[in-house]
Write an enzyme that holds these catalytic residues in place. Structure first.
Site, short mmCIF file in Angstrom:
data_model
loop_
_atom_site.label_atom_id
_atom_site.label_comp_id
_atom_site.label_asym_id
_atom_site.label_seq_id
_atom_site.Cartn_x
_atom_site.Cartn_y
_atom_site.Cartn_z
N ALA A 65 0.86 -1.10 -0.10
CA ALA A 65 0.21 -0.04 0.10
C ALA A 65 0.95 1.12 0.07
O ALA A 65 2.04 1.05 0.41
CB ALA A 65 -0.92 -0.09 1.20
N GLY A 103 0.45 -5.11 0.79
CA GLY A 103 -0.58 -5.30 -0.19
C GLY A 103 -0.14 -6.05 -1.46
O GLY A 103 -0.96 -6.63 -2.07
N GLU A 106 -0.31 -9.50 -0.74
CA GLU A 106 -1.63 -9.86 -0.45
C GLU A 106 -2.57 -9.74 -1.93
O GLU A 106 -3.38 -10.63 -2.24
CB GLU A 106 -2.30 -8.82 0.26
CG GLU A 106 -1.72 -8.92 2.19
CD GLU A 106 -2.08 -8.10 2.83
OE1 GLU A 106 -2.12 -6.87 2.56
OE2 GLU A 106 -2.78 -8.25 3.74
N GLU A 126 4.20 -5.20 7.23
CA GLU A 126 3.32 -4.05 8.12
C GLU A 126 3.84 -3.98 9.35
O GLU A 126 3.55 -2.85 9.98
CB GLU A 126 1.96 -4.73 7.77
CG GLU A 126 1.16 -4.49 6.46
CD GLU A 126 1.59 -5.65 5.64
OE1 GLU A 126 2.46 -6.40 5.95
OE2 GLU A 126 0.82 -5.30 4.58
N1 3HC Z 1 4.62 3.55 -0.14
C1 3HC Z 1 5.06 4.73 -0.43
N2 3HC Z 1 6.08 4.91 -0.84
C2 3HC Z 1 7.02 4.15 -0.93
C3 3HC Z 1 6.72 2.62 -0.51
C4 3HC Z 1 5.35 2.54 0.01
N3 3HC Z 1 4.87 1.36 0.30
N4 3HC Z 1 7.74 1.85 -0.81
C5 3HC Z 1 8.82 2.63 -1.03
N5 3HC Z 1 8.41 3.95 -1.20
C6 3HC Z 1 9.08 4.98 -1.88
C7 3HC Z 1 10.17 5.34 -0.74
O1 3HC Z 1 9.63 6.34 0.06
C8 3HC Z 1 11.20 6.09 -1.68
O2 3HC Z 1 10.62 7.15 -2.05
P1 3HC Z 1 11.95 8.58 -2.44
O3 3HC Z 1 12.59 8.19 -3.69
O4 3HC Z 1 10.74 9.55 -2.72
O5 3HC Z 1 12.60 8.48 -1.18
C9 3HC Z 1 10.93 5.12 -3.16
O6 3HC Z 1 9.70 4.46 -3.06
C10 3HC Z 1 12.04 4.01 -3.25
O7 3HC Z 1 12.13 3.29 -1.89
P2 3HC Z 1 13.42 3.03 -1.35
O8 3HC Z 1 14.43 4.08 -1.43
O9 3HC Z 1 13.27 2.33 -0.05
O10 3HC Z 1 13.95 1.85 -2.19
P3 3HC Z 1 14.75 0.54 -1.94
O11 3HC Z 1 14.95 -0.16 -3.22
O12 3HC Z 1 15.87 0.71 -1.26
O13 3HC Z 1 13.50 -0.28 -1.08
C11 3HC Z 1 11.66 -1.42 -0.52
C12 3HC Z 1 12.44 -0.84 -1.80
C13 3HC Z 1 12.15 -2.61 0.06
C14 3HC Z 1 10.24 -1.76 -1.50
C15 3HC Z 1 11.41 -0.55 0.44
O14 3HC Z 1 10.94 0.93 -0.11
C16 3HC Z 1 10.41 -0.79 1.46
O15 3HC Z 1 10.62 -1.58 2.38
N6 3HC Z 1 9.19 -0.24 1.19
C17 3HC Z 1 7.92 -0.39 2.24
C18 3HC Z 1 7.43 -1.82 1.98
C19 3HC Z 1 6.19 -1.93 3.03
O16 3HC Z 1 6.22 -1.49 4.13
N7 3HC Z 1 4.91 -2.44 2.32
C20 3HC Z 1 3.96 -2.76 3.10
C21 3HC Z 1 2.96 -1.44 3.10
S1 3HC Z 1 1.68 -1.46 4.11
C22 3HC Z 1 0.48 -2.37 3.31
O17 3HC Z 1 0.69 -2.80 2.17
C23 3HC Z 1 -0.88 -2.51 3.83
C24 3HC Z 1 -1.63 -3.43 3.36
O18 3HC Z 1 -1.66 -4.82 4.24
C25 3HC Z 1 -3.12 -3.08 3.24
#
Ligand code: 3HC
Length: 698
Positions: A65, A103, A106, A126
């Site tokens: 998400a 997500g 998921e 998450e």
């Molecule tokens: N939402 C919004 N922005 C995100 C994002 C997300 N889920 N994941 C990454 N980004 C953005 C970062 O903020 C960054 O933005 P910027 O360039 O403006 O700073 C850009 O994408 C690149 O991210 P990274 O610098 O972190 O890139 P890496 O290649 O080092 O890592 C990654 C990639 C492993 C995907 C890492 O970004 C990450 O861990 N992201 C979060 C993943 C996460 O927590 N997902 C779960 C979300 S909650 C969810 O899904 C709820 C659901 O259950 C309903």
């Protein structure tokens, strides 16, 4: 030309291909979920389409998400992509590369099949941002791979490599070569086969006591947090409720977390750790030189740890020491450290051997002359550093980057020992260098932007969190800690016992209290530093209590006693009446009145001085952003992540209240509590401390 849609649709060979195209990581931002629903509906309605492929454009499948949208008002879509993917009459193949997280996974779990390239990673992270999987992950993953494995993944949030995901049963097939073509071929193969919907599978079995054990196992780490417990509760629900009821329970638990303090703090930390990488005050067109080969000068504990960090990241490193004996001792220490990891099972013997081949011991500067960058990690004395940098200036190829791992010496003085100060910067590791994530990059007055950018990138490449620091005494992280350490000791003189202060900080969320940490690292090093400082500055405030402890031979755990006493063979700190007696004596000798402290006063005395110091450093331009300081405290000092960081936590109290308290302490205790003008300004304007930025960023 209009903007490219975030979800694209094409039909090839009777297979509908739905492509998510929402750079950089295909987060499920505005329009993505609706786009998937529309694509699935279109494919299901088209008799020429036999099966569907869901794939990501760019570097990832779907990273989850859009975290930026949490905590904001969002419209509930008429239909969620999860339902559309799982509910249609045609098979859907999720084709995964890069990351399928949150997500993203998921959505994939709602597909009929999942294939992946071997380098892909999947996970439900998450919990790391204070929530739980809210797209059915807590109900579908346990049904697919069993409650135990799902619980482990959901409660740790770890990224699972595709081959392991295949073994677990999350991935049906690993494919090499072009993923899109492989997915289309796979989809053609499975078209017409019966559909297996995870949501229709029965609840998975649970081993007796499994959830209770899981709760006990996380009790220490999950102190003061809700999300890890809610994750367990959601998986537990999967084992006892029918699917739709389990989904309702997941939704209820998710709703309790989304706007919790811990979720807001963890989201803030996530973005602060990305922001810290940016140096907007440098020219946009500055190049970032590549570092392919490294050298480390000095094979002591720090130098060895730095060499290990490079080798761990696959970067070849030459380790230079003038003394063959020190070099041999250093290598032995490196081998021993790796051997411990092998014994613990976190490293294989083959990985250890591979890493050791990347560390090449050398004995002369000529041997490292060709390296792209060198980090000096010799004895912390200006004359020694100057000599090393003069040698480096003489030996290293033009353009090589010269970094110093100093924690306290002026980078400009070090740079002045060379004729290329533009290539010199500080790269400050925290001990143990191969473990601690914080990597301070210190800009001298002549450091070129390219040197700074290369150093920041080097830190990230070796798995650290790079953070900018201006050149000042203690740089940013340690300078911000000085008031903390000072108050820790002064409160003891005034009557707070080490065990009270430690308890307050552990309850706050630190893994250990500051006195227990002192005992672990040894009291003698700071004892020596205080002596040196006093010799340089007669006004320097000595700390008679720890001085006396050291003079009595109580140097910490290694001598069986320090702030606490220790039983042989046991690291458990026991409060010691002897220490209480010494404190009383010192207080009496110095005429310091004794009193009781409330826990709240202890916490505020420890942390408010550091907030004040942070405001000074931001105003001076030494620290670029308050959020950088938070990143430093999270990655360098064990500040509890679910509190966001020092400045984020401070905003929970408010600049005005903090200012008033500091002003009162200024009256009572004198100059060390002089309020920072920037703090006063924030208090007057009602601004957020976490948003403070240095003048050069405004
Ligand atoms: N939402 C919004 N922005 C995100 C994002 C997300 N889920 N994941 C990454 N980004 C953005 C970062 O903020 C960054 O933005 P910027 O360039 O403006 O700073 C850009 O994408 C690149 O991210 P990274 O610098 O972190 O890139 P890496 O290649 O080092 O890592 C990654 C990639 C492993 C995907 C890492 O970004 C990450 O861990 N992201 C979060 C993943 C996460 O927590 N997902 C779960 C979300 S909650 C969810 O899904 C709820 C659901 O259950 C309903």
């Amino acid at each position: 030309m209009g903007e490219r849609p975030v979800v694209q649709y094409a039909v090839e060979d009777g297979i509908a291909v739905i492509t998510i195209d929402n750079p950089p990581v295909n987060a499920l931002g505005a329009g993505v979920s609706d786009g998937i629903v529309a694509g699935v509906d279109r494919a299901n309605a088209d008799p020429a389409v036999k099966a569907i492929v869901l794939i990501g454009a760019g570097r990832s499948f779907i990273a989850g998400a859009d975290i930026r949208r949490f905590g904001t008002k969002r419209e509930t879509p008429a239909r969620r992509s999860y339902d559309a993917l799982e509910g249609g009459g045609k098979p859907v193949v999720a084709a995964i590369h890069g990351y399928a997280l949150g997500g993203g996974l998921e959505n994939a779990l709602c597909c009929t099949w999942r294939i992946a390239v071997p380098s892909a990673k999947v996970g439900l992270p998450e919990v790391l941002i204070g929530i739980l999987p809210g797209g059915g992950g807590t109900q579908r993953l346990p049904r697919l791979i069993g409650a135990k494995a799902a619980l482990e993944m959901i409660s740790t949030g770890r990224h699972v490599p595709a081959p392991e995901a295949k073994a677990l049963g999350i991935i049906d097939a690993l494919v090499d070569g072009d993923l899109r073509s492989a997915a289309i071929a796979f989809a053609r193969d499975v078209a017409g086969k019966p559909l297996r919907r995870i949501g229709e599978m029965p609840p998975p079995a649970a081993e007796p006591g499994m959830f209770e054990m899981a709760r006990k196992a996380i009790a220490r780490k999950a102190r003061n947090q809700k999300a890890p417990y809610h994750c367990i509760a959601a998986v537990e629900a999967a084992t006892r409720l029918p699917f739709t009821e389990g989904i309702a329970e997941e939704k209820r638990l998710f709703g309790e977390l989304e706007n919790s303090d811990e979720a807001r703090a963890l989201r803030y930390a996530f973005f602060a750790e990305r922001e810290v990488a940016r140096l907007p005050h440098l020219p946009k067109d500055a190049p970032t030189p590549e570092i392919r080969t490294m050298a480390v000068v000095g094979a002591g504990t720090m130098g060895g740890g730095i060499a290990m960090s490079c080798a761990d990241a696959g970067l070849p490193v030459k380790l230079l020491d003038a003394s063959a004996e020190t070099l041999e001792r250093g290598l032995r220490r490196i081998r021993d450290n790796y051997a411990v990891s092998v014994k613990r099972g976190s490293l294989t013997q083959a990985e250890m051997d591979q890493r050791l081949t990347l560390i090449e011991p050398v004995e002369s500067y000529a041997d490292i002359a060709d390296c792209d960058a060198v980090i000096e990690a010799v004895f912390e004395q200006i004359a020694v550093k100057e000599q090393v940098f003069a040698e480096l200036d003489h030996a290293m190829k033009p353009g090589a980057l010269l970094f110093s791992n100093t924690s306290a010496i002026d980078i400009d003085k070090i740079a002045a020992a060379t004729k290329r100060p533009q290539d010199v910067a500080g790269t400050h590791f925290f001990a143990p260098a191969n473990v601690m994530k914080l990597f301070e990059v210190v800009e001298g007055s002549a450091t070129a932007p390219a040197t700074m950018l290369a150093a920041m990138k080097l830190g990230r490449a070796i798995g650290k969190v790079s953070a900018y620091a201006g050149n000042c005494d203690g740089f940013v992280a340690n300078r911000s800690r000085i008031p903390f350490t000072m108050e820790q000791n002064l409160m003891v003189e005034e009557g707070a016992l080490p065990e009270q202060i430690d308890r307050v900080m552990v309850e706050f969320g630190y893994p250990m209290g500051p006195f227990a940490v002192n005992d672990l690292s040894g009291l003698d090093v700071s004892y020596q530093t205080r002596r040196r400082r006093k010799a340089e500055d007669p006004d320097y405030r000595m700390l008679p209590v720890p001085d006396q402890l050291v003079e009595m031979g109580r140097k910490g755990q290694k001598t069986g006693a320090g702030w606490y006493r220790y039983e042989p063979g046991d690291r458990m700190p026991h409060p010691d009446p002897e220490v209480a007696r010494i404190i009383q004596e010192v207080a009496a000798e110095n005429g310091i009145a004794q009193r009781a402290f409330s826990d709240e006063e202890v916490l505020q005395r420890l942390l408010f001085g550091s907030i004040n110091e942070a405001c000074k450093m931001i105003a001076e331009g030494k620290c670029l952003r308050a959020s950088d300081l938070d990143v430093m405290w999270l990655n360098g000092f064990g500040f509890p992540r679910y509190r966001g960081g020092l400045m984020f936590w401070a905003d929970g109290i408010g600049a005005r209240e903090i200012y008033n308290q500091i002003a009162a302490w200024h009256q009572r205790y004198g100059a060390r509590w002089a309020p920072a003008p920037l703090l006063r300004e924030a208090a007057e304007k009602g601004g957020l401390l976490r948003e403070l930025r240095a003048p050069q960023l405004q």
